[in-house]
Design an enzyme around this catalytic site. Sequence first.
Site, PDB file in Angstrom:
ATOM      1  CB  SER A  60       1.726  62.583  36.816  1.00 15.16           C
ATOM      2  OG  SER A  60       0.888  63.584  37.344  1.00 15.16           O
ATOM      3  NE  ARG A  61       8.328  62.062  36.492  1.00 14.93           N
ATOM      4  CZ  ARG A  61       9.163  62.259  35.473  1.00 14.93           C
ATOM      5  NH1 ARG A  61       9.604  61.222  34.782  1.00 14.93           N
ATOM      6  NH2 ARG A  61       9.550  63.474  35.142  1.00 14.93           N
ATOM      7  CB  CYS A 108      -2.903  67.228  31.682  1.00 10.85           C
ATOM      8  SG  CYS A 108      -1.625  65.977  31.396  1.00 10.85           S
TER       9      CYS A 108
END
Length: 282
Positions: free
Chosen positions: A158-159, A121
């Site tokens: 994502s983490r 992103c």
Amino acid sequence: MAIVGTGNIGTDLLLKVIASPMLRCDLFAGRRSESPGMELARTHGVPTSVGGIDAIVDMANDIDIVFDATSAKNAMRHWSIIEHLGLPFIDLTPANLGKICVPALNLDECLNEQYVGMVTCGGQAAVPMAYCINEATDGLAYLEIVTASSSASVGPASRANLDEYVVTTEQATKIFCDVERVKTILIINPAEPGIVMRNSITISASESVDMEALCASVDTMEKQIRSYVPGYRVVVPPVSAAGRIMITVEVEGRGDWLPRSAGNLDIITCAAVAVAEARAER
């Protein structure tokens, strides 16, 4: 087409595919039947499966494109399966394989690639501005990208991929820019209400930069990105201060799945849809 991964990114992508006049989701595949994404897919009449990538393999003859919205590790495994089936694979994870794609910079050259990686992103938001800076110089010694996103918009996958996020964002920057060293910083902000995704791209003011050319290039690039990410905007145009030259951009989402502050979802799902629509149009 099919989507594997039913978390935040996969679900936001699903809603954008449903809204597209050129795309149709024939399978939304994950692991948990009761996940919010699965429930939403069913309310829209989209076929679902808890079979993950295996369900997509079973439907391979009826699918034109596979979107992967899982994790970098899973995407690598999925690609090893999909590659041999010959299906186009658009990867929204930072797995860092195949052809790196930032639509504003190299969409056309990606349309014949089987594997297209959508970077990250932050990469989709910041790399085009880094490219503008690079074009206004004779090469850069150091460039820094700082991305801040709301905590609620950064899901478990994502983490788990923070290291991959940094590596992939930095590699994409080096691919598109003549820069010796890149540093990427990701800030996950827990503030409530959630902050709008913000990206700052910075170089040293000691670099020789044609500021007039840079401002014109940034303006053109902003318009180009807004053609497929409407919430993208330059909030701090190129400015020289405190020994640095900085550009800051924000990305506000459409609010399809998470609140409008979650522009980090929109920037990558809109970019992926842009690739798929361009392939369909071709």
